[in-house]
Design an enzyme around this catalytic site. Structure first.
Site, PDB file in Angstrom:
ATOM      1  N   ILE A 187    -108.456 -21.972  39.722  1.00 40.81           N
ATOM      2  CA  ILE A 187    -107.838 -20.943  40.579  1.00 40.81           C
ATOM      3  C   ILE A 187    -108.917 -20.183  41.354  1.00 40.81           C
ATOM      4  O   ILE A 187    -108.749 -19.862  42.536  1.00 40.81           O
ATOM      5  CB  ILE A 187    -106.947 -20.004  39.736  1.00 40.81           C
ATOM      6  CG1 ILE A 187    -105.812 -20.834  39.117  1.00 40.81           C
ATOM      7  CG2 ILE A 187    -106.377 -18.872  40.594  1.00 40.81           C
ATOM      8  CD1 ILE A 187    -104.935 -20.097  38.137  1.00 40.81           C
ATOM      9  N   ASP A 240    -120.644 -17.935  38.079  1.00 37.23           N
ATOM     10  CA  ASP A 240    -119.938 -18.843  37.165  1.00 37.23           C
ATOM     11  C   ASP A 240    -120.955 -19.461  36.216  1.00 37.23           C
ATOM     12  O   ASP A 240    -122.091 -19.736  36.619  1.00 37.23           O
ATOM     13  CB  ASP A 240    -119.255 -19.957  37.983  1.00 37.23           C
ATOM     14  CG  ASP A 240    -118.120 -20.633  37.248  1.00 37.23           C
ATOM     15  OD1 ASP A 240    -116.974 -20.553  37.722  1.00 37.23           O
ATOM     16  OD2 ASP A 240    -118.376 -21.241  36.182  1.00 37.23           O
ATOM     17  N   LEU A 268    -120.434 -22.367  34.838  1.00 35.78           N
ATOM     18  CA  LEU A 268    -120.196 -23.812  35.001  1.00 35.78           C
ATOM     19  C   LEU A 268    -119.789 -24.491  33.686  1.00 35.78           C
ATOM     20  O   LEU A 268    -119.964 -25.692  33.527  1.00 35.78           O
ATOM     21  CB  LEU A 268    -121.434 -24.507  35.610  1.00 35.78           C
ATOM     22  CG  LEU A 268    -121.845 -23.979  36.993  1.00 35.78           C
ATOM     23  CD1 LEU A 268    -123.098 -24.705  37.500  1.00 35.78           C
ATOM     24  CD2 LEU A 268    -120.706 -24.168  38.011  1.00 35.78           C
ATOM     25  N   ALA A 327    -112.956 -15.692  34.989  1.00 34.39           N
ATOM     26  CA  ALA A 327    -113.754 -16.389  33.975  1.00 34.39           C
ATOM     27  C   ALA A 327    -113.164 -16.184  32.581  1.00 34.39           C
ATOM     28  O   ALA A 327    -113.706 -15.433  31.775  1.00 34.39           O
ATOM     29  CB  ALA A 327    -115.193 -15.862  34.037  1.00 34.39           C
ATOM     30  N   THR A 378    -101.356 -13.061  32.952  1.00 31.82           N
ATOM     31  CA  THR A 378    -100.474 -14.205  32.723  1.00 31.82           C
ATOM     32  C   THR A 378     -99.065 -13.780  32.330  1.00 31.82           C
ATOM     33  O   THR A 378     -98.881 -12.709  31.721  1.00 31.82           O
ATOM     34  CB  THR A 378    -101.059 -15.063  31.573  1.00 31.82           C
ATOM     35  OG1 THR A 378    -100.078 -16.003  31.155  1.00 31.82           O
ATOM     36  CG2 THR A 378    -101.419 -14.212  30.357  1.00 31.82           C
ATOM     37  N   TYR A 384    -103.765 -15.902  23.283  1.00 30.67           N
ATOM     38  CA  TYR A 384    -104.100 -15.896  24.711  1.00 30.67           C
ATOM     39  C   TYR A 384    -103.408 -14.725  25.417  1.00 30.67           C
ATOM     40  O   TYR A 384    -104.043 -13.916  26.094  1.00 30.67           O
ATOM     41  CB  TYR A 384    -103.709 -17.241  25.341  1.00 30.67           C
ATOM     42  CG  TYR A 384    -103.767 -17.218  26.849  1.00 30.67           C
ATOM     43  CD1 TYR A 384    -104.947 -16.900  27.506  1.00 30.67           C
ATOM     44  CD2 TYR A 384    -102.637 -17.498  27.621  1.00 30.67           C
ATOM     45  CE1 TYR A 384    -105.000 -16.857  28.909  1.00 30.67           C
ATOM     46  CE2 TYR A 384    -102.681 -17.463  29.003  1.00 30.67           C
ATOM     47  CZ  TYR A 384    -103.864 -17.133  29.643  1.00 30.67           C
ATOM     48  OH  TYR A 384    -103.906 -17.081  31.008  1.00 30.67           O
ATOM     49  N   LYS A 394    -105.015 -11.116  27.121  1.00 33.82           N
ATOM     50  CA  LYS A 394    -104.788 -10.705  28.506  1.00 33.82           C
ATOM     51  C   LYS A 394    -104.101  -9.339  28.554  1.00 33.82           C
ATOM     52  O   LYS A 394    -104.368  -8.532  29.454  1.00 33.82           O
ATOM     53  CB  LYS A 394    -103.955 -11.756  29.244  1.00 33.82           C
ATOM     54  CG  LYS A 394    -104.751 -13.017  29.548  1.00 33.82           C
ATOM     55  CD  LYS A 394    -105.829 -12.731  30.595  1.00 33.82           C
ATOM     56  CE  LYS A 394    -106.641 -13.935  30.951  1.00 33.82           C
ATOM     57  NZ  LYS A 394    -107.601 -13.686  32.035  1.00 33.82           N
ATOM     58  N   ARG A 396     -90.650 -28.540  21.504  1.00 34.49           N
ATOM     59  CA  ARG A 396     -92.010 -28.154  21.143  1.00 34.49           C
ATOM     60  C   ARG A 396     -91.937 -26.723  20.592  1.00 34.49           C
ATOM     61  O   ARG A 396     -91.202 -25.903  21.141  1.00 34.49           O
ATOM     62  CB  ARG A 396     -92.867 -28.204  22.410  1.00 34.49           C
ATOM     63  CG  ARG A 396     -94.322 -27.951  22.224  1.00 34.49           C
ATOM     64  CD  ARG A 396     -95.085 -28.169  23.505  1.00 34.49           C
ATOM     65  NE  ARG A 396     -94.876 -27.082  24.479  1.00 34.49           N
ATOM     66  CZ  ARG A 396     -95.520 -26.992  25.644  1.00 34.49           C
ATOM     67  NH1 ARG A 396     -96.381 -27.927  25.994  1.00 34.49           N
ATOM     68  NH2 ARG A 396     -95.298 -25.993  26.466  1.00 34.49           N
TER      69      ARG A 396
HETATM   70  N1  UDP Z   1     -93.121 -29.913  28.680  1.00 32.94           N
HETATM   71  C1  UDP Z   1     -92.511 -31.135  28.434  1.00 32.94           C
HETATM   72  N2  UDP Z   1     -93.316 -32.207  28.241  1.00 32.94           N
HETATM   73  C2  UDP Z   1     -94.654 -32.143  28.267  1.00 32.94           C
HETATM   74  C3  UDP Z   1     -95.275 -30.891  28.529  1.00 32.94           C
HETATM   75  C4  UDP Z   1     -94.468 -29.792  28.736  1.00 32.94           C
HETATM   76  O1  UDP Z   1     -91.296 -31.241  28.366  1.00 32.94           O
HETATM   77  O2  UDP Z   1     -95.317 -33.174  28.058  1.00 32.94           O
HETATM   78  C5  UDP Z   1     -92.269 -28.739  28.898  1.00 32.94           C
HETATM   79  C6  UDP Z   1     -92.558 -27.600  27.954  1.00 32.94           C
HETATM   80  O3  UDP Z   1     -91.858 -27.798  26.738  1.00 32.94           O
HETATM   81  C7  UDP Z   1     -92.061 -26.408  28.756  1.00 32.94           C
HETATM   82  C8  UDP Z   1     -92.342 -26.811  30.212  1.00 32.94           C
HETATM   83  O4  UDP Z   1     -92.531 -28.228  30.190  1.00 32.94           O
HETATM   84  O5  UDP Z   1     -90.679 -26.266  28.606  1.00 32.94           O
HETATM   85  C9  UDP Z   1     -93.595 -26.166  30.782  1.00 32.94           C
HETATM   86  O6  UDP Z   1     -94.633 -26.355  29.851  1.00 32.94           O
HETATM   87  P1  UDP Z   1     -96.147 -26.087  30.196  1.00 32.94           P
HETATM   88  O7  UDP Z   1     -96.954 -26.389  28.954  1.00 32.94           O
HETATM   89  O8  UDP Z   1     -96.502 -26.815  31.437  1.00 32.94           O
HETATM   90  O9  UDP Z   1     -96.204 -24.544  30.544  1.00 32.94           O
HETATM   91  P2  UDP Z   1     -95.763 -23.239  29.710  1.00 32.94           P
HETATM   92  O10 UDP Z   1     -94.615 -22.685  30.494  1.00 32.94           O
HETATM   93  O11 UDP Z   1     -95.398 -23.638  28.335  1.00 32.94           O
HETATM   94  O12 UDP Z   1     -96.974 -22.369  29.785  1.00 32.94           O
END
Ligand code: UDP
Length: 329
Positions: A12, A31, A33, A78, A121, A145, A149, A284
């Site tokens: 970014i 930076d 690096l 950073a 974030t 995380y 923040k 997940r």
């Molecule tokens: N996701 C998915 N398959 C993957 C990776 C992510 O279905 O291989 C889904 C994840 O469960 C979430 C969405 O994509 O619902 C966004 O996930 P990501 O990790 O990109 O960002 P987050 O919003 O969790 O920070």
């Protein structure tokens, strides 16, 4: 303006440096690096190698720059930002993200830099009940995380009151895409994120994408997120810096597209552009059903508007990765 960009060789940060230079500003990149790359630093920016935890080095650079005109605005990119890593290494995250910002603020106070643009974030919101996040919502992070923040945001508030330091805090949603020139893009794969994983499948680096869960309380059962193109995000930083410089007051805003896409919708748009396989897999852990940004404040305070859509993000991300693969062959 002269802008000091800590972390300007990263994803970014490098896109923001490109937009600052396109807008006619003078840029100094700082930076270490560790995750950034020198080649991502715009050739018109001045580069200094150094660590965010080294306030002595930051002071040295800011004092050295003073010879050609003091820095007007500092930016801080950073930071460490991988959620699962923050869960396994929380102390590393506090060290880098909280102590790192503290070191930088000490340096800014000492060298009388009065403005800072800071990357925060959507993870500060935690499990948003409503799904659409407003800046004044309760902040209850659910991982280290997000906690680091949020601690940074609080540090900026108190440092602002004590030392007259103005801050523009941006809470990012899901960032993707690459600069239209394809000179810069995402170099280090964050292989927990959806779009990098889709790209791996499209480039034959992974057999298929797994969609995590299709039994969420959303129209198609998959999670909804807010995806924003890195170039739109970077342009908001230019406006944020200009706002601080002109208004001399602090601001906290969400940066997203203001639109929600389900995982299945992202996969469908990507399928229109590229060939790849996917499957449904179990949920997940820790994924809220819906997380989108309300971006009224960014629109009103910064006169900012996201322009690029999901197709642009997917296409540019893909093209940049393909270019990297060709170069490495
Ligand atoms: N996701 C998915 N398959 C993957 C990776 C992510 O279905 O291989 C889904 C994840 O469960 C979430 C969405 O994509 O619902 C966004 O996930 P990501 O990790 O990109 O960002 P987050 O919003 O969790 O920070």
């Amino acid at each position: 303006m002269k802008v000091f960009v800590a972390g300007g060789a990263g994803y970014i940060g490098s896109h923001t440096v490109y937009e600052l230079i396109r807008a006619g500003h003078e840029v100094v990149v700082y930076d270490n690096l560790s995750t950034g790359r020198l080649g991502a630093v715009h050739p018109k920016a001045r580069f200094y190698e150094g660590d965010i935890l080294d306030k002595g080095r930051i002071i040295e650079v800011l004092n050295c720059e003073r010879a050609t005109g003091a820095v007007d605005v500092a930016m801080h990119f950073a930071a460490k930002l991988i959620v699962p890593e923050s869960v396994s290494q929380p102390l590393e995250y506090y060290h880098n993200n909280v102590e790192g910002l503290r070191q930088m603020l000490v340096a800014l106070v000492e060298t009388e830099v009065k403005n800072i643009v800071f990357s925060s974030t959507a993870a500060v919101y935690g499990d948003s009940e409503r799904g659409e996040c407003f800046e004044d919502d309760l902040t209850l992070p659910i991982n280290p995380y997000g906690e680091t923040k949020l601690a940074d945001e609080r540090m900026l508030k108190w440092a602002g009151e004590a030392y007259g330091l103005n801050s523009c805090i941006f809470r990012y949603f899901n960032v993707a895409g690459a600069d239209a020139t394809l000179e810069i893009g995402l170099d280090k794969d964050q292989l927990t994120h959806l779009i990098p994983l889709i790209m791996q499948a499209t480039l034959g680096l992974r057999e298929k994408l797994s969609i995590f869960g299709n039994d969420y309380p959303t129209p198609d059962g998959t999670c909804i997120r807010d995806y924003i193109h890195v170039t739109d995000l970077a342009k908001a930083h230019v406006l944020g810096a200009e706002y601080l410089y002109q208004q001399q007051e602090s601001l906290l805003v969400n940066l997203g597209s203001g639109k929600g896409y389900s995982v299945k919708e992202v996969v469908d748009v990507a399928s229109q552009l590229f060939d790849f396989a996917y499957e449904y897999a179990p949920r997940r852990a820790g994924d809220p059903a819906k997380l989108t940004a309300n971006i009224t404040r960014a629109r009103e305070q910064l006169a900012w508007q996201p322009i690029l859509g999901l197709k642009d993000m997917l296409q540019s991300d893909h093209d940049y990765r393909q270019k990297l693969l060709e170069v490495s062959r």
